[in-house]
Design a protein around this motif. Sequence first.
Motif, PDB file in Angstrom:
ATOM      1  N   ILE A  78      -9.837  -3.181  -0.803  1.00 43.64           N
ATOM      2  CA  ILE A  78      -9.229  -1.994  -0.171  1.00 43.64           C
ATOM      3  C   ILE A  78     -10.220  -1.391   0.821  1.00 43.64           C
ATOM      4  CG2 ILE A  78      -8.188   0.286  -0.648  1.00 43.64           C
ATOM      5  CD1 ILE A  78      -6.627  -2.134  -1.835  1.00 43.64           C
ATOM      6  N   GLU A 115      -6.572   9.755 -14.004  1.00 47.18           N
ATOM      7  CA  GLU A 115      -7.491  10.016 -12.897  1.00 47.18           C
ATOM      8  C   GLU A 115      -8.709  10.772 -13.393  1.00 47.18           C
ATOM      9  OE1 GLU A 115      -9.260  12.208  -9.519  1.00 47.18           O
ATOM     10  OE2 GLU A 115      -8.395  13.007 -11.376  1.00 47.18           O
ATOM     11  N   GLN A 148      -2.530  -6.964  -8.411  1.00 49.80           N
ATOM     12  CA  GLN A 148      -3.817  -6.316  -8.654  1.00 49.80           C
ATOM     13  C   GLN A 148      -4.729  -6.589  -7.466  1.00 49.80           C
ATOM     14  OE1 GLN A 148      -4.872  -8.202 -12.383  1.00 49.80           O
ATOM     15  NE2 GLN A 148      -4.455  -6.305 -13.502  1.00 49.80           N
ATOM     16  N   LEU A 174      -6.963   5.552   0.190  1.00 43.61           N
ATOM     17  CA  LEU A 174      -6.754   5.540  -1.260  1.00 43.61           C
ATOM     18  C   LEU A 174      -7.502   6.706  -1.914  1.00 43.61           C
ATOM     19  CD1 LEU A 174      -5.563   4.352  -3.805  1.00 43.61           C
ATOM     20  CD2 LEU A 174      -7.385   2.633  -3.848  1.00 43.61           C
ATOM     21  N   ARG A 210       0.855  -1.204   0.000  1.00 43.69           N
ATOM     22  CA  ARG A 210       0.000   0.000   0.000  1.00 43.69           C
ATOM     23  C   ARG A 210       0.885   1.246   0.000  1.00 43.69           C
ATOM     24  NH1 ARG A 210      -2.708  -3.619  -1.330  1.00 43.69           N
ATOM     25  NH2 ARG A 210      -4.354  -4.647  -0.152  1.00 43.69           N
ATOM     26  N   LEU A 235      -6.737  -1.760  -8.108  1.00 45.19           N
ATOM     27  CA  LEU A 235      -5.532  -1.036  -7.723  1.00 45.19           C
ATOM     28  C   LEU A 235      -4.364  -1.871  -8.253  1.00 45.19           C
ATOM     29  CD1 LEU A 235      -3.926   1.052  -6.004  1.00 45.19           C
ATOM     30  CD2 LEU A 235      -4.219  -0.502  -4.055  1.00 45.19           C
ATOM     31  N   ARG A 236      -3.533  -1.266  -9.116  1.00 47.90           N
ATOM     32  CA  ARG A 236      -2.437  -2.015  -9.744  1.00 47.90           C
ATOM     33  C   ARG A 236      -1.116  -1.494  -9.180  1.00 47.90           C
ATOM     34  NH1 ARG A 236      -2.005  -4.169 -15.719  1.00 47.90           N
ATOM     35  NH2 ARG A 236       0.213  -4.568 -15.895  1.00 47.90           N
ATOM     36  N   LEU A 292     -10.983  -3.151  -5.745  1.00 44.20           N
ATOM     37  CA  LEU A 292     -11.212  -1.999  -4.868  1.00 44.20           C
ATOM     38  C   LEU A 292     -12.004  -2.398  -3.620  1.00 44.20           C
ATOM     39  CD1 LEU A 292     -11.971   0.816  -7.460  1.00 44.20           C
ATOM     40  CD2 LEU A 292      -9.798   0.228  -6.365  1.00 44.20           C
ATOM     41  N   CYS A 308     -12.672  -2.091 -11.694  1.00 43.74           N
ATOM     42  CA  CYS A 308     -11.424  -1.338 -11.475  1.00 43.74           C
ATOM     43  C   CYS A 308     -10.555  -2.053 -10.442  1.00 43.74           C
ATOM     44  CB  CYS A 308     -11.726   0.063 -10.953  1.00 43.74           C
ATOM     45  SG  CYS A 308     -12.529   1.096 -12.175  1.00 43.74           S
ATOM     46  N   PHE A 345       0.520   4.158  -1.425  1.00 44.85           N
ATOM     47  CA  PHE A 345      -0.047   5.486  -1.700  1.00 44.85           C
ATOM     48  C   PHE A 345       0.002   6.401  -0.479  1.00 44.85           C
ATOM     49  CE2 PHE A 345      -3.223   2.077  -1.523  1.00 44.85           C
ATOM     50  CZ  PHE A 345      -3.864   2.361  -0.322  1.00 44.85           C
ATOM     51  N   VAL A 371      -4.644   3.106 -10.669  1.00 46.93           N
ATOM     52  CA  VAL A 371      -5.930   2.407 -10.744  1.00 46.93           C
ATOM     53  C   VAL A 371      -6.198   2.167 -12.222  1.00 46.93           C
ATOM     54  CG1 VAL A 371      -8.435   2.627 -10.385  1.00 46.93           C
ATOM     55  CG2 VAL A 371      -6.838   3.371  -8.597  1.00 46.93           C
ATOM     56  N   TRP A 384       2.009   2.849  -7.964  1.00 45.26           N
ATOM     57  CA  TRP A 384       0.600   2.470  -7.866  1.00 45.26           C
ATOM     58  C   TRP A 384      -0.240   3.232  -8.874  1.00 45.26           C
ATOM     59  CZ3 TRP A 384      -3.505   5.769  -6.825  1.00 45.26           C
ATOM     60  CH2 TRP A 384      -3.184   7.023  -6.307  1.00 45.26           C
TER      61      TRP A 384
END
Length: 396
Positions: free
Chosen positions: A348, A378, A342, A357, A79, A318-319, A345, A316, A81, A273, A271
């Motif tokens: 998360i 984004e 991957q 996130l 994680r 999170l990559r 979401l 979607c 971010f 998405v 990171w």
Amino acid sequence: MRDTLFHQSPLWLGISGLLIILLAFRTVWLRVSNSKTRSSISVPAPRKELQSEFSVDSYDQIDPLEEFDLDNEEPLKIRPFKDKYYLTMGIENIAANDLIVMDKTYLARINLRKHLINTHTSDVLAYNPIITPAVTEYYTYLLTIYLPRRFPTIYTLHPTTLFNTTTNTHIPLTPPSTAAALRILGENIDTDFLFLLPTPLPPSSGKEGSKYTLQGFITCFPSGFATLSKLNLSLADIHAPVPGYAEKLERSMDKFFAALPAGRIVRRCNWGVTTDDRLFAMSGNHMSEDELRDRRTHNGKEEEEEEEEVFDVKDCVLRIERQTLHRLPRTGAVVFAFKTYQYPLGDIVDEGNGEALAKAIEGLGEGNVPGMKVYKREVVWGERVKRFLRGEAGGE
Ligand code: HEM
């Protein structure tokens, strides 16, 4: 009798002694000159104060994961971010133990990798002959030392092969060719590998020195780029689409690559998405300012309006790439490697990181390179993904 006497005479002893000295001298000279032709690249020695910390011996110090149970090993939860996005190198040192990470997604990933290598060969695998010694060096290290020592429950060493117990295949310890070596790495390790070499600057540049260029790769899971289009390019040219790279990273990256001592291994993570879960994505995960302008003109959109695109927010993910960098001790090439993760979401949100996130997504345009917001697309997925992460209406 005459011969025996001659052999024991001081003259004979003198001549044979001289011969032995000459032979020994020749052997040493051959070794030195061979090692010079093997690698014309000068490998930076560790800086004095780092010598005890980074030693090429560390590549051999591999602790076995004796009880490693692949089927029950969960993928790492990375994680990286933060509230605001700052473009930095963001590296940390790791031990040779952590060069390769394996988990229960292995077999499915390996099957996909084999399929991609067969169906998209030149997209996922390419090299220049100059990289052959480096590929052979890393192949030999991984197959004869790293994999069997680190993961003895998966890879077992035989006299001429490494047996992969999961795929039930024997892998040759000596690669039949460079292409075969890259293919075998790609088919047996869920990690993508890129090999870089210092390349002298052309006289037209008016400068002396060298820059690192991509000379070979096996990359099955590119995130929005065609790796083949990066072959022969320098780090700066590879990163040309990345906003802020030239201003914020180029100098430190070039310095870092030039000085990286063999034995120092670093890791970094990125990171993003993505609106689908394609692991092999030669396009689609990034956007340029020009592309955004064209789309807005075409759709008659105002500057700050959200970009419309048909996707289901539930698709979607999170990559994240866990990237490593290190120098091969013999050939001096630098290996850049990454394993792709991957995360849905929903996971998360369930683990309580939804708000973190969502904040990081807002922070993409608030750090040292606001252009990251467009580059990571984004402007397409941001609002809906944030609403989903915060459990708000319109995010389903
Ligand atoms: C410490 C070393 C490195 C750093 C700090 C770095 C940094 C970055 C960053 C920040 C991005 C933007 C991606 C994102 O966050 O979505 C990126 C993209 C990329 N990087 Fe690196 N990178 C490094 C090494 C390398 C190396 C060695 C290679 C290849 C040999 C490479 C290949 C790429 C490629 C192909 C992209 C995508 C560019 C595109 O959109 O076409 N990177 N890198």
